[in-house]
Design a protein around this motif. Structure first.
Motif, PDB file in Angstrom:
ATOM      1  N   UNK A  71       0.854  -1.024  -0.062  1.00 35.83           N
ATOM      2  CA  UNK A  71      -0.049   0.041  -0.264  1.00 35.83           C
ATOM      3  C   UNK A  71       1.102   0.681   0.369  1.00 35.83           C
ATOM      4  N   UNK A  72       0.537   1.965  -0.770  1.00 29.63           N
ATOM      5  CA  UNK A  72       1.041   3.523  -1.098  1.00 29.63           C
ATOM      6  C   UNK A  72       0.954   4.388  -0.929  1.00 29.63           C
ATOM      7  N   UNK A  73       1.128   5.469  -0.355  1.00 32.89           N
ATOM      8  CA  UNK A  73       0.480   7.067   0.282  1.00 32.89           C
ATOM      9  C   UNK A  73       1.665   7.861  -0.696  1.00 32.89           C
ATOM     10  N   UNK A  74       1.873   8.113  -1.705  1.00 31.90           N
ATOM     11  CA  UNK A  74       2.875   9.032  -2.236  1.00 31.90           C
ATOM     12  C   UNK A  74       3.538   7.181  -2.948  1.00 31.90           C
ATOM     13  N   UNK A  75       4.625   7.800  -2.363  1.00 33.12           N
ATOM     14  CA  UNK A  75       5.525   6.813  -3.334  1.00 33.12           C
ATOM     15  C   UNK A  75       6.037   6.563  -1.543  1.00 33.12           C
TER      16      UNK A  75
END
Length: 167
Positions: A71-75
């Motif tokens: 799971x990525x938030x931004x990178x």
């Protein structure tokens, strides 16, 4: 869904996430994430040793039926969500870095996974004491089918768990 408002399910009030396939390059970060004592206490799990973690991920990467996604938030990696075979059932699981709890990330990630994985029924389980995880599962349509005491294992202390299903 009884008990949840439209506001609870509105993804626009949370930071947008994206999912991508887990790679071996992600493993050091995922290993560190699973060592967090507070996360393990909430999930009622024992962290894996480096050897057990490596063996687990060797199995994951060799099993073509497993869908492991970071799971990525931004990178930035903020967690993991997966669909896998367990006890002859299709099951799901997730782990969110403690710094990102309460932001709707687990719900968004599970909703995205459920759109991409057609297998039904899907099974999940969560410690009864892990109210946050039970809420995520119920918001995504899972229903509790059984509650039982699971014996201790290398990975899990003995605890009362809810077994849930999405049909």
């Amino acid at each position: 869904m009884v008990g949840f408002t439209d506001q609870d399910l509105n993804p626009s009030r949370f930071p947008p996430i994206r999912l991508r396939k887990t790679t071996k390059d992600d493993l050091p970060e995922l290993f560190e994430m699973q060592l967090d004592p507070l996360s393990n206490a909430m999930a009622v799990t024992n962290p894996r040793s480096p050897e057990a973690f490596a063996a687990h991920w060797d199995n994951v990467f060799q099993d073509s039926s497993t869908v492991p996604l970071v799971i990525l938030l931004s990178d930035q990696i903020v967690g993991l969500v997966a669909c896998f075979r367990s006890e002859h059932c299709h099951s799901i699981g997730y782990w969110i870095h403690r710094d990102f709890w309460g932001q709707g990330i687990a719900t968004q990630a599970l909703q995205q996974l459920l759109r991409d994985v057609p297998d039904r029924p899907l099974h999940a389980q969560a410690a009864i004491s892990n109210k946050a995880s039970l809420r995520v599962l119920e918001k995504c349509g899972f229903e509790i089918e059984d509650v039982c005491v699971e014996p201790a294992s290398e990975r899990y202390p003995e605890c009362e768990v809810a077994k849930l299903v999405l049909r």
